[in-house]
Design an enzyme around this catalytic site. Structure first.
Site, mmCIF file in Angstrom:
data_model
loop_
_atom_site.group_PDB
_atom_site.id
_atom_site.type_symbol
_atom_site.label_atom_id
_atom_site.label_comp_id
_atom_site.label_asym_id
_atom_site.label_seq_id
_atom_site.Cartn_x
_atom_site.Cartn_y
_atom_site.Cartn_z
ATOM 1 N N SER A 17 0.819 -1.214 0.000
ATOM 2 C CA SER A 17 0.000 0.000 0.000
ATOM 3 C C SER A 17 0.855 1.268 0.000
ATOM 4 O O SER A 17 0.596 2.211 -0.757
ATOM 5 C CB SER A 17 -0.938 0.003 1.208
ATOM 6 O OG SER A 17 -0.210 -0.101 2.421
ATOM 7 N N TRP A 18 1.921 1.297 0.797
ATOM 8 C CA TRP A 18 2.760 2.494 0.906
ATOM 9 C C TRP A 18 3.601 2.699 -0.347
ATOM 10 O O TRP A 18 3.706 3.804 -0.874
ATOM 11 C CB TRP A 18 3.626 2.392 2.153
ATOM 12 C CG TRP A 18 4.412 3.604 2.554
ATOM 13 C CD1 TRP A 18 5.669 3.610 3.078
ATOM 14 C CD2 TRP A 18 4.000 4.980 2.531
ATOM 15 N NE1 TRP A 18 6.068 4.890 3.369
ATOM 16 C CE2 TRP A 18 5.068 5.753 3.046
ATOM 17 C CE3 TRP A 18 2.849 5.636 2.116
ATOM 18 C CZ2 TRP A 18 5.008 7.154 3.152
ATOM 19 C CZ3 TRP A 18 2.789 7.033 2.220
ATOM 20 C CH2 TRP A 18 3.855 7.773 2.733
ATOM 21 N N LYS A 112 10.283 0.977 7.277
ATOM 22 C CA LYS A 112 10.538 1.277 8.687
ATOM 23 C C LYS A 112 10.740 -0.022 9.455
ATOM 24 O O LYS A 112 9.852 -0.869 9.488
ATOM 25 C CB LYS A 112 9.359 2.059 9.279
ATOM 26 C CG LYS A 112 9.087 3.379 8.563
ATOM 27 C CD LYS A 112 7.809 4.036 9.044
ATOM 28 C CE LYS A 112 7.545 5.337 8.304
ATOM 29 N NZ LYS A 112 6.287 5.995 8.722
ATOM 30 N N LYS A 198 7.971 3.467 16.909
ATOM 31 C CA LYS A 198 6.553 3.849 17.007
ATOM 32 C C LYS A 198 5.638 2.686 16.667
ATOM 33 O O LYS A 198 4.512 2.603 17.181
ATOM 34 C CB LYS A 198 6.267 5.071 16.132
ATOM 35 C CG LYS A 198 6.508 4.887 14.637
ATOM 36 C CD LYS A 198 5.283 4.458 13.870
ATOM 37 C CE LYS A 198 5.584 4.268 12.392
ATOM 38 N NZ LYS A 198 4.389 3.838 11.631
ATOM 39 N N THR A 255 0.007 6.489 14.392
ATOM 40 C CA THR A 255 -0.012 5.028 14.365
ATOM 41 C C THR A 255 -0.673 4.450 15.609
ATOM 42 O O THR A 255 -1.221 3.352 15.572
ATOM 43 C CB THR A 255 1.415 4.481 14.228
ATOM 44 O OG1 THR A 255 2.104 5.211 13.212
ATOM 45 C CG2 THR A 255 1.419 3.034 13.821
ATOM 46 N N VAL A 286 1.906 -6.453 5.929
ATOM 47 C CA VAL A 286 2.873 -6.594 7.014
ATOM 48 C C VAL A 286 2.619 -5.565 8.106
ATOM 49 O O VAL A 286 2.450 -4.375 7.830
ATOM 50 C CB VAL A 286 4.310 -6.424 6.478
ATOM 51 C CG1 VAL A 286 5.318 -6.465 7.621
ATOM 52 C CG2 VAL A 286 4.618 -7.515 5.459
ATOM 53 N N GLU A 288 4.792 -4.073 10.629
ATOM 54 C CA GLU A 288 6.236 -4.045 10.883
ATOM 55 C C GLU A 288 6.588 -4.162 12.365
ATOM 56 O O GLU A 288 7.642 -4.684 12.725
ATOM 57 C CB GLU A 288 6.839 -2.750 10.318
ATOM 58 C CG GLU A 288 6.919 -2.696 8.800
ATOM 59 C CD GLU A 288 8.126 -3.450 8.253
ATOM 60 O OE1 GLU A 288 8.760 -4.211 9.002
ATOM 61 O OE2 GLU A 288 8.428 -3.269 7.058
#
Length: 342
Positions: A17-18, A112, A198, A255, A286, A288
């Site tokens: 998606s990112w 990340k 985060k 987040t 995923v 992360e």
């Protein structure tokens, strides 16, 4: 003569998606973007339908975006390469293209995480897999930015960090649009750690919400989570001023509170009683923070950095500590002064 930024040849590696949102942002801005897609069926579907249905459904992809399964062809002869693969496959993916990335290429990373085996951030991994790349040609993009909202044009602000101001400003100009504001920073490790830790704290915030503990609890968790993030960062040489910024508190708040956060979702389901193994079997994207929790736990112990929330989440995820017991243990620790010495 220096090349005009408008003429840069761009490639994006990773079509989650990112990765898709960022590739489409660049393509919509007018760049021709070669986009590496791992799955052959998704690549074909993106080409035919101009939509990434599994990862970014409902978003029309620009005709300037060129999906491709051939990784070597995608990255060859590019001025800027954007890496957006999951952090745990970064080493494998970039090792495969080492001989195709020239020393003059700017390599920007929007992934990340912290590698489990080495405790390296992505810049450390790339230093080993792309040794020909000068450190000043590396940049990291981070900040509070859900992929879907970026793809929909919601006003968003992020930061790009590099040891070279010239590199940071080049990436800034390439990505900036009226709806995507990009700041520069020179604290690469701080920006990377903010974007990684985060995700662990977001799992904890999800657990709190899944347990139904309320907004007081979540606010305390976010605040103390920021303290843990800063502690680790300062120990590793980061600028403490990075953590009240976009890559720190900005990304942390988003987040920990947003419904689009995969890490928060994982934590919330665990708070409701699900086991990690069940959740991972159900997810096709995923989270992360699950892998990063292991890295942060081991790294903080190695460096003797106090990170009780991160340690609690590690135990919940990997040692089956009941979430309510984790909260009780955190709340009944020895009382102390709020402000650290650093």
């Amino acid at each position: 003569m220096q090349k005009n930024i408008a003429d840069y040849k761009l490639a994006v590696v990773g079509a989650g998606s990112w990765g898709t949102a960022l590739a489409n942002l660049l393509a919509t801005k007018g760049y021709t973007v070669d986009h590496w897609v791992f799955e052959e069926d998704i690549c074909a579907q993106m080409t035919a339908d101009r939509e990434n249905k599994p990862f970014l459904p409902g978003v029309r992809l620009s005709e300037n975006l060129r999906p491709n399964n051939d990784l070597n062809a995608v990255v060859a002869d590019k001025d800027l390469l954007l890496l957006v693969v999951p952090s745990h496959v970064m080493r494998v993916a970039t090792s495969q293209i080492a001989d195709r990335v020239g020393p003059g290429t700017i390599v920007a990373c929007a992934s990340k995480g912290i590698e489990n085996e080495t405790y390296l951030t992505m810049s450390g991994v790339l230093g080993e897999t792309l040794p020909q790349m000068p450190a000043e040609n590396f940049a990291v993009l981070s900040g509070p930015s859900f992929a879907r909202e970026v793809a929909q044009g919601a006003p968003t602000a992020v930061t790009v960090a590099s040891g070279s101001l010239t590199t940071a400003e080049t990436v800034q100009k390439i990505f900036a649009t009226p709806a995507f504001r990009v700041y520069t920073n020179d604290d690469v490790i701080g920006v990377e750690l903010g974007g990684s830790v985060k995700n662990v704290i977001a799992i904890a915030a999800g657990v709190i919400d899944g347990l139904g503990m309320g907004l007081n609890t979540r606010a305390a968790l976010i605040t103390r989570g920021l303290t843990e993030m800063r502690r680790l960062g300062v120990c590793m040489g980061a600028n403490p001023r990075t953590f009240p910024g976009l890559a720190g508190v900005g990304d942390l708040v988003l987040t920990c509170t947003g419904d689009l956060s995969r890490n928060h979702t994982v934590g919330k389901e665990i708070g409701k009683g699900k086991r990690l193994k069940e959740l991972l079997a159900e997810m096709h994207m995923v989270a992360e923070g699950v892998k990063t929790a292991k890295s942060v736990y081991n790294l903080s112990r190695k460096l003797e950095v106090e990170m009780p929330i991160s340690h609690a989440i590690y135990r919940v995820l990997y040692e089956d500590l009941p979430p309510r017991d984790a909260v009780y243990a955190l709340m009944t620790r020895d009382l102390k002064h709020e402000l650290d010495a650093t």
